[in-house]
Design a protein around this motif. Structure first.
Motif, PDB file in Angstrom:
ATOM      1  N   UNK A 171       0.834  -1.204   0.000  1.00 22.64           N
ATOM      2  CA  UNK A 171       0.000   0.000   0.000  1.00 22.64           C
ATOM      3  C   UNK A 171       0.869   1.253   0.000  1.00 22.64           C
ATOM      4  N   UNK A 172       1.922   1.272   0.845  1.00 23.37           N
ATOM      5  CA  UNK A 172       2.808   2.440   0.886  1.00 23.37           C
ATOM      6  C   UNK A 172       3.465   2.682  -0.463  1.00 23.37           C
ATOM      7  N   UNK A 173       3.772   1.600  -1.180  1.00 25.55           N
ATOM      8  CA  UNK A 173       4.500   1.714  -2.438  1.00 25.55           C
ATOM      9  C   UNK A 173       3.588   2.060  -3.617  1.00 25.55           C
ATOM     10  N   UNK A 174       2.405   1.436  -3.677  1.00 23.69           N
ATOM     11  CA  UNK A 174       1.573   1.505  -4.874  1.00 23.69           C
ATOM     12  C   UNK A 174       0.444   2.530  -4.777  1.00 23.69           C
ATOM     13  N   UNK A 175      -0.229   2.591  -3.642  1.00 20.39           N
ATOM     14  CA  UNK A 175      -1.452   3.390  -3.542  1.00 20.39           C
ATOM     15  C   UNK A 175      -1.284   4.887  -3.805  1.00 20.39           C
ATOM     16  N   UNK A 176      -0.226   5.542  -3.317  1.00 24.76           N
ATOM     17  CA  UNK A 176      -0.144   6.988  -3.559  1.00 24.76           C
ATOM     18  C   UNK A 176      -0.181   7.376  -5.038  1.00 24.76           C
ATOM     19  N   UNK A 177       0.336   6.529  -5.907  1.00 21.00           N
ATOM     20  CA  UNK A 177       0.343   6.864  -7.332  1.00 21.00           C
ATOM     21  C   UNK A 177      -0.802   6.214  -8.095  1.00 21.00           C
ATOM     22  N   UNK A 178      -1.186   4.978  -7.733  1.00 19.41           N
ATOM     23  CA  UNK A 178      -2.168   4.230  -8.517  1.00 19.41           C
ATOM     24  C   UNK A 178      -3.576   4.257  -7.923  1.00 19.41           C
ATOM     25  N   UNK A 179      -3.715   4.619  -6.656  1.00 22.85           N
ATOM     26  CA  UNK A 179      -5.010   4.537  -5.985  1.00 22.85           C
ATOM     27  C   UNK A 179      -6.002   5.573  -6.471  1.00 22.85           C
ATOM     28  N   UNK A 180      -7.258   5.366  -6.100  1.00 21.20           N
ATOM     29  CA  UNK A 180      -8.325   6.289  -6.470  1.00 21.20           C
ATOM     30  C   UNK A 180      -8.490   7.320  -5.361  1.00 21.20           C
ATOM     31  N   UNK A 181      -8.307   8.591  -5.690  1.00 19.46           N
ATOM     32  CA  UNK A 181      -8.407   9.657  -4.692  1.00 19.46           C
ATOM     33  C   UNK A 181      -9.844   9.757  -4.188  1.00 19.46           C
ATOM     34  N   UNK A 182      -9.992  10.009  -2.898  1.00 23.54           N
ATOM     35  CA  UNK A 182     -11.315  10.162  -2.307  1.00 23.54           C
ATOM     36  C   UNK A 182     -12.067   8.851  -2.185  1.00 23.54           C
ATOM     37  N   UNK A 183     -11.345   7.727  -2.113  1.00 22.23           N
ATOM     38  CA  UNK A 183     -12.002   6.425  -2.027  1.00 22.23           C
ATOM     39  C   UNK A 183     -11.435   5.628  -0.856  1.00 22.23           C
ATOM     40  N   UNK A 184     -12.222   4.659  -0.412  1.00 18.38           N
ATOM     41  CA  UNK A 184     -11.778   3.715   0.601  1.00 18.38           C
ATOM     42  C   UNK A 184     -11.332   2.441  -0.102  1.00 18.38           C
ATOM     43  N   UNK A 185     -10.156   1.936   0.244  1.00 19.85           N
ATOM     44  CA  UNK A 185      -9.611   0.710  -0.327  1.00 19.85           C
ATOM     45  C   UNK A 185      -9.493  -0.315   0.795  1.00 19.85           C
ATOM     46  N   UNK A 186      -9.968  -1.532   0.563  1.00 16.38           N
ATOM     47  CA  UNK A 186      -9.835  -2.609   1.550  1.00 16.38           C
ATOM     48  C   UNK A 186      -9.189  -3.799   0.873  1.00 16.38           C
ATOM     49  N   UNK A 187      -8.095  -4.281   1.464  1.00 15.53           N
ATOM     50  CA  UNK A 187      -7.414  -5.481   0.980  1.00 15.53           C
ATOM     51  C   UNK A 187      -7.794  -6.640   1.891  1.00 15.53           C
TER      52      UNK A 187
END
Length: 112
Positions: A69-85
Motif C-alpha cells: 500500500x505504501x509503495x503503490x497506492x499513492x500513485x495508482x489509488x483512487x483519490x477520495x475512495x476507501x480501499x480494503x485489501x
C-alpha cells in the motif's frame, strides 16, 4: 502530488466498502468504494481472516500488504475512495513482485 493515505479504523467503513466495487485476485480481494465527500485522501484497510492461517502468518501478510500500500497506492489509488485489501490463502506463498503486479492490475480494473 499524490493524495495522502489514511487508515480505516471503524467497522462501519469496512462494511460500507463491501458495497463498492471488487477486484478479486489470486493473492487478495480488493474492495474500493468512492466516498461522497470533498476529501481527496485515500483510506486503506487490511484484513486477513483466521481461515488464512495462524497469527504469525496473518501478521506477515498484513505487513506485506502495508508495504504494498505504501509503495503503490499513492500513485495508482483512487483519490477520495476507501480501499480494503482482504488476504487470501494463495497470498501467503506469492512473492512480493507478483502481489505488487496484481495490486496495480486490480486498481487499473477498478479505475475503468
Amino acid at each position: 502530488m499524490p493524495a495522502p493515505v489514511a487508515r480505516l479504523t471503524q467497522r462501519k467503513d469496512y462494511l460500507a466498502a463491501n458495497s463498492g466495487k471488487r477486484a478479486p485476485m489470486p493473492g487478495f480481494v480488493l474492495l474500493v468504494r468512492a466516498r461522497s465527500d470533498a476529501d481527496p485522501a485515500m483510506r486503506v484497510g487490511i484484513t486477513v481472516s483466521k481461515k488464512v492461517g495462524n497469527a504469525v502468518i496473518r501478521n506477515r501478510m498484513k505487513r506485506r500488504f502495508r508495504a504494498l500500500v505504501r509503495e503503490v497506492l499513492p500513485t495508482e489509488g483512487l483519490a477520495g475512495a476507501d480501499h480494503v485489501l482482504i488476504g487470501r490463502n494463495a497470498g501467503i506463498e506469492r512473492d512480493y513482485a507478483a502481489l505488487k503486479a496484481e495490486l496495480i492490475k486490480a486498481l487499473g480494473k477498478l479505475k475503468r
